[in-house]
Design an enzyme around this catalytic site. Structure first.
Site, mmCIF file in Angstrom:
data_model
loop_
_atom_site.group_PDB
_atom_site.id
_atom_site.type_symbol
_atom_site.label_atom_id
_atom_site.label_comp_id
_atom_site.label_asym_id
_atom_site.label_seq_id
_atom_site.Cartn_x
_atom_site.Cartn_y
_atom_site.Cartn_z
ATOM 1 C CE LYS A 69 20.355 -6.009 -17.587
ATOM 2 N NZ LYS A 69 19.856 -5.309 -18.712
ATOM 3 C CD GLU A 109 17.209 -2.986 -12.521
ATOM 4 O OE1 GLU A 109 16.532 -3.354 -13.709
ATOM 5 O OE2 GLU A 109 18.115 -2.390 -12.772
ATOM 6 N NE ARG A 139 11.417 1.204 -15.621
ATOM 7 C CZ ARG A 139 11.302 1.148 -17.032
ATOM 8 N NH1 ARG A 139 10.132 1.433 -17.342
ATOM 9 N NH2 ARG A 139 12.152 1.023 -17.850
HETATM 10 N N1 BES Z 1 20.363 -1.277 -16.118
HETATM 11 C C1 BES Z 1 19.580 -1.235 -17.293
HETATM 12 C C2 BES Z 1 19.714 -0.271 -18.518
HETATM 13 C C3 BES Z 1 21.111 -0.309 -19.135
HETATM 14 C C4 BES Z 1 21.085 -0.852 -20.292
HETATM 15 C C5 BES Z 1 22.277 0.354 -18.730
HETATM 16 C C6 BES Z 1 22.325 -0.858 -21.148
HETATM 17 C C7 BES Z 1 23.294 0.565 -19.417
HETATM 18 C C8 BES Z 1 23.324 0.041 -20.710
HETATM 19 C C9 BES Z 1 17.870 -1.389 -16.826
HETATM 20 O O1 BES Z 1 17.774 -1.754 -15.649
HETATM 21 C C10 BES Z 1 17.172 -2.347 -17.708
HETATM 22 O O2 BES Z 1 17.544 -3.344 -17.734
HETATM 23 N N2 BES Z 1 16.255 -1.602 -18.476
HETATM 24 C C11 BES Z 1 15.553 -2.365 -19.587
HETATM 25 C C12 BES Z 1 14.138 -1.926 -19.398
HETATM 26 C C13 BES Z 1 13.221 -2.587 -19.980
HETATM 27 C C14 BES Z 1 13.172 -4.054 -19.645
HETATM 28 C C15 BES Z 1 11.772 -1.921 -20.025
HETATM 29 C C16 BES Z 1 15.990 -2.060 -20.909
HETATM 30 O O3 BES Z 1 16.558 -0.882 -21.162
HETATM 31 O O4 BES Z 1 16.008 -3.060 -21.705
HETATM 32 ZN ZN ZN Z 2 19.423 -1.651 -14.473
HETATM 33 MN MN MN Z 3 17.557 -3.869 -15.478
#
Ligand code: BES
Ligand code: ZN
Ligand code: MN
Length: 519
Positions: free
Chosen positions: A299, A371, A373
């Site tokens: 990230k 991750e 899911r």
């Molecule tokens: N934990 C994150 C989602 C999240 C984003 C929670 C912002 C709270 C605030 C999750 O694990 C994630 O990184 N999801 C990705 C999925 C994508 C790579 C398909 C996302 O939402 O960008």
């Molecule tokens: Zn996450």
């Molecule tokens: Mn994530």
């Protein structure tokens, strides 16, 4: 904080503040009443105070100046809190929360809350006085909450001869709800329920607000055990060896980049006596990612610290089972928490890797940042196969896409069952933790098709929250009553400057309301 209900007269309370609720439509009349209680003109307030929902005005009564019949208030301050024009149940929560936030700002200790008109309000809203009292108590506890656990207390430290730059910690010590003799019992009951839900929610917020060097997969499992011991439910924790033996490839895949072993916790609440009745079984699965760096699909740095909250769903599970136990609800509640952090260690999984999950379904890990899911997949299949519950609900901070769709005010709801979805929607409206249903049409399936495995963990640019839900759906088998709640928006506020920064505890009240009315 001590919560009590009293029939004593409002003006006798020697408290730091007494709170009066004000309907917009009765504002003039109410301000006049307060003037006579305070023994002084409230002109200054009359000018600016509009009695909008959650608006607070503070008045400093002059002691001894009160009504000629000696009814001057003994309180140091009077809070007027607006209810707006057409209050709902949640208005009472918001008003109580605003009053508590103000008391917190002013560093007050004892607060009295006037609910002497509760019967009238209840009638007007077609609600029970008990529920209004519950909502008021929940709201007050929510507004009073502050994450202070990791701040050093200057006064305490000085006593122990230590130096610290910390401030004296502050806490509101007492909430006294005042009502009349007629409503006393029902208000008392509501306050008791509200206190249970509110304090469990605060426990959940403390878990979420603690950073990853305090809460990891092991300490999160310990928190579940601690709650189980205190409130009377069983907690079993599988370690890495057991998780490996069970073949939970999703959880193990995400854990590969971590120095800390994964845990898989099972919380099991049953009432002590069932009177021979068959009980419904509700299963709640929560995402327990104690920190989400994204893994190798790293990230960006901005606000990454907020990803300590990626175990909000798991914390909600602990909170919900705890509430069920404390309220002695007539049902079995199974809580499931797959937990790990998502890191970049030398053995971290790579994009393109293919995992075999507990269900036997193979998954192409297209992006290691998807991750949640992967670990939920194992939790969902496990609880379905081992417990065959009447309903399975999972809560997860799952997608940024859900935040884009609904923002912070509401969670996304996905379900294969209209009745379950309806019950959760209603619980959301009553608890003030709102959900909005999104579609799960088969049209979205093709987005998560993989060339090399049974399914892929990403679904491309469009409908990210939906494709995540479609992924999870594959792991519940033929279960006919499942719902997924994506709490990524409402779980955590990253805005600085806002007093409510950090965890909201979203999910605890929603699940409490759902369980209490389940049919
Ligand atoms: N934990 C994150 C989602 C999240 C984003 C929670 C912002 C709270 C605030 C999750 O694990 C994630 O990184 N999801 C990705 C999925 C994508 C790579 C398909 C996302 O939402 O960008
Ligand atoms: Zn996450
Ligand atoms: Mn994530």
């Amino acid at each position: 904080m001590k919560v009590s209900v009293s029939k004593a007269a409002v003006h006798l309370q020697k408290v730091d503040a007494v709170v009066f609720l004000v309907l917009k439509t009765l504002r003039k009349q109410r301000v006049a009443e307060i003037e006579s209680l305070a023994g002084q003109s409230a002109d200054a307030i009359d000018v600016d105070f509009k009695a909008a929902e959650g608006e607070v005005a503070v008045l400093y009564p002059q002691s001894g100046n009160g009504q000629s019949n000696g009814k001057a208030v003994s309180a140091k301050r009077i809070f007027l809190v607006g209810l707006g024009e057409k209050p709902s149940l949640d208005t009472f929560r918001k008003a109580a929360s605003a009053a508590a936030t103000k008391a917190k700002e002013l560093k007050l200790a004892k607060v009295a809350f006037d609910l002497s008109d509760v019967a009238d309000y209840a009638k007007q809203l077609s609600e029970s006085a008990s529920y209004l009292s519950q909502a008021t108590t929940e709201g007050f506890l929510h507004g009073a909450y502050e994450f202070q656990m990791l701040k050093t207390d200057r006064v305490e430290a000085m006593k122990q001869g230590k130096k610290t730059t910390g401030e004296k910690k502050h806490e509101i010590t007492e909430l006294m709800i005042l009502t009349d003799a007629k409503s006393f019992e029902t208000v008392q009951h509501g306050a008791e329920v509200g206190e249970i839900i509110g304090t469990s929610q605060s426990m959940v917020r403390d878990l979420i607000n603690q950073p990853s060097n305090y809460i990891d997969a092991v300490s999160l499992a310990n928190a579940a055990k601690k709650s189980g011991k205190a409130h009377g439910f069983a907690v079993t924790v599988f370690d890495k060896k057991k998780i490996t033996a069970l073949g939970m490839g999703g959880l193990l895949g995400v854990n590969r980049g971590s120095a800390i072993p994964p845990t898989f916790s099972i919380l099991d609440y049953k009432p002590a006596r069932t009177n021979g009745k068959a009980l419904p079984t509700i299963a709640i699965v929560g995402k327990g990612v104690t920190f989400d760096t994204g893994g190798i699909s790293l990230k960006p740095a901005d606000n990454m610290g907020d990803m300590k909250s990626d175990m909000s769903g798991a914390a909600d599970v602990i909170g919900a089972v705890e509430v069920a136990a404390r309220l002695k609800l007539p049902m079995r509640v199974i809580g499931i928490i797959p937990s790990t952090d998502n890191k970049t260690g030398p053995d971290a999984q790579n994009p393109g890797d293919i995992l075999t999950t507990y269900a036997g379904i193979t998954v192409e890990v297209d992006n290691t940042d998807a991750e949640g899911r992967l670990i939920l997949a194992d939790g969902l299949t496990y609880v379905k196969e081992q417990y065959n519950p009447d309903v399975i609900i999972d809560l997860a901070t799952l997608t940024g896409a859900c935040v884009v769709a609904l923002g912070n005010p509401a969670a996304g709801l996905f379900s294969n069952n209209d009745d379950v979805a309806e019950q959760i929607f209603k619980a959301g409206m009553r608890s003030g933790e709102k959900v909005w249903r999104m579609p799960m049409w088969d049209d979205y399936d093709k987005q998560i098709k993989s060339d090399v495995a049974d399914v892929k963990n990403t679904g491309g640019r469009g409908a990210g929250a939906i494709t995540a839900a479609k992924f999870l759906e594959k792991f519940i088998g033929d279960h006919k009553a499942w719902a997924h709640i994506d709490i990524a928006g409402p779980a955590f506020a990253s805005m600085s400057g806002s007093t409510a920064r950090g965890s909201s505890g979203f999910g605890v009240r929603l699940l409490a309301e759902l369980m209490r009315n389940w049919n």
